[in-house]
Design a protein around this motif. Structure first.
Motif, mmCIF file in Angstrom:
data_model
loop_
_atom_site.group_PDB
_atom_site.id
_atom_site.type_symbol
_atom_site.label_atom_id
_atom_site.label_comp_id
_atom_site.label_asym_id
_atom_site.label_seq_id
_atom_site.Cartn_x
_atom_site.Cartn_y
_atom_site.Cartn_z
ATOM 1 N N CYS A 52 42.033 39.657 44.774
ATOM 2 C CA CYS A 52 42.835 38.906 43.474
ATOM 3 C C CYS A 52 41.889 38.052 42.660
ATOM 4 O O CYS A 52 41.209 37.122 43.454
ATOM 5 C CB CYS A 52 44.281 38.568 43.609
ATOM 6 S SG CYS A 52 45.247 39.668 44.411
ATOM 7 N N LYS A 53 41.858 38.148 41.386
ATOM 8 C CA LYS A 53 41.464 36.948 40.724
ATOM 9 C C LYS A 53 42.160 35.689 40.902
ATOM 10 O O LYS A 53 43.403 35.617 40.378
ATOM 11 C CB LYS A 53 41.162 37.325 39.262
ATOM 12 C CG LYS A 53 40.221 38.542 38.918
ATOM 13 C CD LYS A 53 38.762 37.693 39.325
ATOM 14 C CE LYS A 53 37.623 39.099 39.098
ATOM 15 N NZ LYS A 53 37.639 39.260 37.630
ATOM 16 N N ASP B 167 34.216 42.715 36.884
ATOM 17 C CA ASP B 167 34.793 43.080 35.601
ATOM 18 C C ASP B 167 33.828 44.081 34.802
ATOM 19 O O ASP B 167 32.513 43.713 34.927
ATOM 20 C CB ASP B 167 35.231 41.770 34.919
ATOM 21 C CG ASP B 167 36.426 40.985 35.700
ATOM 22 O OD1 ASP B 167 37.037 41.854 36.452
ATOM 23 O OD2 ASP B 167 36.766 40.112 35.285
ATOM 24 N N HIS C 31 37.283 32.763 36.155
ATOM 25 C CA HIS C 31 38.278 33.662 37.156
ATOM 26 C C HIS C 31 37.437 34.098 38.229
ATOM 27 O O HIS C 31 36.319 34.582 37.939
ATOM 28 C CB HIS C 31 38.670 34.694 36.387
ATOM 29 C CG HIS C 31 39.760 34.360 35.221
ATOM 30 N ND1 HIS C 31 40.343 35.370 34.439
ATOM 31 C CD2 HIS C 31 40.227 33.184 34.845
ATOM 32 C CE1 HIS C 31 41.160 34.650 33.555
ATOM 33 N NE2 HIS C 31 41.111 33.389 33.741
ATOM 34 N N GLU D 231 32.084 39.546 39.572
ATOM 35 C CA GLU D 231 33.204 39.574 40.166
ATOM 36 C C GLU D 231 33.896 40.967 39.947
ATOM 37 O O GLU D 231 35.006 41.301 40.537
ATOM 38 C CB GLU D 231 34.334 38.655 39.444
ATOM 39 C CG GLU D 231 34.086 37.335 40.012
ATOM 40 C CD GLU D 231 32.927 36.673 39.201
ATOM 41 O OE1 GLU D 231 32.196 35.762 39.770
ATOM 42 O OE2 GLU D 231 32.696 36.864 38.006
ATOM 43 N N LEU E 152 37.277 35.804 42.396
ATOM 44 C CA LEU E 152 37.773 36.568 43.294
ATOM 45 C C LEU E 152 38.091 35.526 44.459
ATOM 46 O O LEU E 152 37.340 34.887 45.031
ATOM 47 C CB LEU E 152 37.163 37.634 43.897
ATOM 48 C CG LEU E 152 36.873 38.902 43.032
ATOM 49 C CD1 LEU E 152 35.882 39.897 43.472
ATOM 50 C CD2 LEU E 152 38.267 39.715 42.870
#
Length: 320
Positions: free
Chosen positions: A30-31, A282, A22, A280, A24
């Motif tokens: 957005c992923k 997370d 996943h 990213e 960006l």
């Protein structure tokens, strides 16, 4: 396309094929599912940079490109050559990728552990026709065997028999010791089995562990001593796991080395929740082993590989 702020991303969770990162989009909003080797790409549909891929715009026009891999070594598996960055499935149970000469795989089948419980006294994995992965089924045992299983997990109360709808109150918590770390240096995995959960199910639980960094400089032993048991790094460090870094730094104890042929392994440990942050943005938390004390012994892993060893030592306890 121009970026619009504030970001508007789909509310549904992102569903990507197994082994797909996943990442960006170009707006940092957005992923999206990363494009793989040979697939069309754009700023809004970036390539999987975790696998060393980049979007080459020189071959295709109109704002699109194709995902190519940076120069790297190929992989040879059972006589078949795979290019750097190429994904493949050697069996229906594995999704693999070639990364600069090394092959990394993730399982497509669950390797969950299911041990006997009151509602499933005889769990068994069964292979079904036309299905790749085995599935658990619960075989009905006799009523006598069912209660034997239940009594092994539940407290014996003469006032009333254990009620299956009141599992947590009657649960007798049972937890095994943590297994030895899967790696003798660098980040590995340690496991145990416990029923300390609302369902009172015996389940496999894992934590990260690091006996010592692979590039850890060994201290000189003091005069008259043959082992350095629990050295500490001179400076605090951040742990790294799957490309993500711990949000805070630590100064943990590691296990040292011996000059008389013995090896040094964790003896008393604790378990701490460590938070990791990924490139990213997370965040996630993992349980991790922290060493309190090491012991030196002759029951050593062969060839410095814990999986090849007749290695049966266990840590004596977990002091949270």
């Amino acid at each position: 396309q121009a970026c619009t702020y504030p970001c508007q991303c789909p509310s549904q969770p992102l569903q990507c094929p197994a082994g797909t990162s996943h990442v960006l989009d170009a707006c940092g909003c957005c992923k999206v599912c990363a494009r793989q080797l040979g697939e069309l790409c754009s700023l809004q549909k970036p390539c999987d940079h975790h696998k060393g891929l980049y979007c080459d715009f020189s071959k295709i026009h109109r704002g699109s490109g194709i995902c190519l891999a940076h120069e790297g070594a190929t992989c040879d598996l059972l006589g078949k050559i795979y290019h750097n960055g190429e994904s493949f499935q050697p069996t229906c149970k594995l999704q693999c990728i070639c990364m600069d000469g090394a092959i990394g795989c993730i399982p497509l089948c669950s390797d969950d552990l299911r041990l006997p419980s009151p509602e499933c006294p005889n769990p068994r994995r069964v292979k079904f026709r036309n299905k790749c992965c085995e599935e658990w089924i619960c075989e009905e045992g006799s009523e006598e065997n069912r209660f034997e299983t239940a009594m092994a997990v539940f407290r014996e109360d003469p006032a009333h028999k254990p009620e299956l709808n009141n599992l947590q109150e009657n649960c007798l918590v049972q937890t095994t010791e943590w297994s030895a770390c899967s790696k003798s240096c660098g980040m590995g995995i340690s496991a145990r089995v416990t029923n300390d959960n609302p369902q009172c199910h015996l389940e496999k639980e894992t934590r990260l562990c690091m006996v010592r960094p692979c590039d850890f400089p060994m201290e000189k032993t003091k005069k008259g001593k043959k082992c350095v048991r629990t050295p500490k790094p001179r400076q605090s460090l951040h742990f790294e796991f799957s490309g993500c870094t711990s949000t805070r730094s630590y100064r943990p104890k590691f296990c040292g080395s011996c000059t008389d042929g013995r090896c040094c392994t964790p003896y008393v440990t604790s378990t701490v929740e460590v938070e990791f942050r990924c490139p990213e943005g997370d965040f996630f938390q993992r349980k991790m082993m922290f060493i309190k004390m090491c012991s030196c012994h002759y029951d050593c892993p062969r060839d410095n590989d814990i999986f090849l060893a007749t290695y049966h030592r266990r840590m004596i306890g977990d002091h949270v």
